[in-house]
Scaffold this motif. Sequence first.
Motif, mmCIF file in Angstrom:
data_model
loop_
_atom_site.group_PDB
_atom_site.id
_atom_site.type_symbol
_atom_site.label_atom_id
_atom_site.label_comp_id
_atom_site.label_asym_id
_atom_site.label_seq_id
_atom_site.Cartn_x
_atom_site.Cartn_y
_atom_site.Cartn_z
ATOM 1 N N VAL A 1 1.968 -2.587 -7.882
ATOM 2 C CA VAL A 1 2.476 -1.474 -7.093
ATOM 3 C C VAL A 1 1.799 -0.178 -7.525
ATOM 4 O O VAL A 1 1.504 0.022 -8.708
ATOM 5 C CB VAL A 1 4.004 -1.369 -7.250
ATOM 6 N N ARG A 2 1.569 0.683 -6.573
ATOM 7 C CA ARG A 2 1.059 2.024 -6.860
ATOM 8 C C ARG A 2 2.242 2.989 -6.894
ATOM 9 O O ARG A 2 3.039 3.049 -5.946
ATOM 10 C CB ARG A 2 0.046 2.438 -5.796
ATOM 11 N N GLY B 1 0.786 -1.220 0.000
ATOM 12 C CA GLY B 1 0.000 0.000 0.000
ATOM 13 C C GLY B 1 0.818 1.270 0.000
ATOM 14 O O GLY B 1 0.283 2.352 -0.299
ATOM 15 N N LEU B 2 2.105 1.195 0.346
ATOM 16 C CA LEU B 2 2.934 2.394 0.323
ATOM 17 C C LEU B 2 3.351 2.691 -1.121
ATOM 18 O O LEU B 2 3.902 1.825 -1.803
ATOM 19 C CB LEU B 2 4.178 2.200 1.192
ATOM 20 N N PHE C 1 11.661 -4.721 -11.303
ATOM 21 C CA PHE C 1 12.547 -5.309 -10.308
ATOM 22 C C PHE C 1 12.780 -4.326 -9.163
ATOM 23 O O PHE C 1 12.714 -4.700 -7.985
ATOM 24 C CB PHE C 1 13.878 -5.691 -10.957
ATOM 25 N N TRP C 2 13.050 -3.069 -9.493
ATOM 26 C CA TRP C 2 13.415 -2.096 -8.464
ATOM 27 C C TRP C 2 12.209 -1.511 -7.744
ATOM 28 O O TRP C 2 12.370 -0.776 -6.769
ATOM 29 C CB TRP C 2 14.295 -1.004 -9.057
ATOM 30 N N ALA C 3 11.016 -1.846 -8.179
ATOM 31 C CA ALA C 3 9.809 -1.467 -7.436
ATOM 32 C C ALA C 3 9.166 -2.683 -6.775
ATOM 33 O O ALA C 3 8.157 -2.535 -6.097
ATOM 34 C CB ALA C 3 8.806 -0.795 -8.370
ATOM 35 N N ALA C 4 9.754 -3.884 -6.989
ATOM 36 C CA ALA C 4 9.136 -5.127 -6.512
ATOM 37 C C ALA C 4 7.689 -5.191 -6.982
ATOM 38 O O ALA C 4 6.760 -5.388 -6.198
ATOM 39 C CB ALA C 4 9.231 -5.249 -5.001
ATOM 40 N N ASP C 5 7.508 -5.013 -8.287
ATOM 41 C CA ASP C 5 6.196 -4.932 -8.903
ATOM 42 C C ASP C 5 6.022 -6.069 -9.918
ATOM 43 O O ASP C 5 6.802 -6.169 -10.868
ATOM 44 C CB ASP C 5 6.052 -3.573 -9.598
ATOM 45 N N PRO C 6 5.026 -6.958 -9.713
ATOM 46 C CA PRO C 6 4.060 -6.959 -8.618
ATOM 47 C C PRO C 6 4.666 -7.562 -7.355
ATOM 48 O O PRO C 6 5.735 -8.170 -7.394
ATOM 49 C CB PRO C 6 2.931 -7.831 -9.162
ATOM 50 N N ARG C 7 3.959 -7.416 -6.246
ATOM 51 C CA ARG C 7 4.395 -8.003 -4.995
ATOM 52 C C ARG C 7 4.164 -9.516 -5.013
ATOM 53 O O ARG C 7 3.475 -10.028 -5.897
ATOM 54 C CB ARG C 7 3.667 -7.341 -3.823
#
Length: 317
Positions: free
Chosen positions: A219-220, A190-191, A207-213
């Motif tokens: 990720v938002r 959620g952050l 990769f650097w946003a860990a998207d998707p979790r």
Amino acid sequence: MTADPSTHQLRLLLVLAEELHFGRAAQRLFISQPAFSRQIRALEERLGVTLVKRSTRRVELTPAGEALLPQVRAVVDAVDGLRGAVKAQARPGPDRVVLGSYVSGLPTLRILLDRLRTHHPCPELELRAVGPVDQVSALLNGDADAVICYGPMPEGIRTLPLETEPRFVCLPDTHPLADREAVTLAELAGLPVIGFPPHVSKVWRNFWAADPRPDGTPVRYTEHAGATLEACISLVSLGHGIRFISESGRDLMPRPGVRFIAVTDLPPCTALLAWPASRPASPALTSFLAAIRSHLRTTGDADNGMNPLPIRINESL
């Protein structure tokens, strides 16, 4: 076909094929959605074929769009290769390797530049500052022969793994998790993540946003796009979002207003030497690669009396 399509229009189509959403694709390129849609329609008119199926719920490529996508990508790659070839002709010193890096304090880079010794002659190195946003384009455009960076890299780039590091999350020091020694990705759910400039490759961004979790949740992203490590840390300190960072980046970026917390279930990152697959390696780059591979096979870093690689600093990028 009434006229040749522009390379710009072809690039828009490639982004749309990745996002399958006009709004996200337009946001990624920092243009309005109506302008983006007009360019795609103009491309279809120039090619004389419908490329995209549009509906209120989803966007998908037509069979013709899917079939033409490899050719579209090939044209864009060819234009990038042409630009690189032109720049290569103007680059001085056939015995010099232009080495880009955006993390000057990366331990691997320090080892390579300060301790790399070899029994074979090595080319002169010219160091250029290349940001994470520009590392792929610097290779494809010929601004650098190779870059030292963090992966992953997109297709068309060859890599040599150098070192693996853990990753941390950068949080505002006012966040409830800021005093923790470690957190999980679930606790960060959620952050919002500080956004990325549009021309960052999708594989690197994800990769650097860990998207998707791990649970599949997308990720938002914030509306703020950090093009440099310093900019990202500053945005985090102002409370605009979070960002994941390598251990070396953490050591380089002690800043007031932020905390770096270990993330126990976040895969580590890998420092790489990367160079383009689209053109043959020069003799100088081949020699440099051989020296690095020899260094990586060596156990220990003791000085063996050899001279260090000749280094010339260039901050032009």
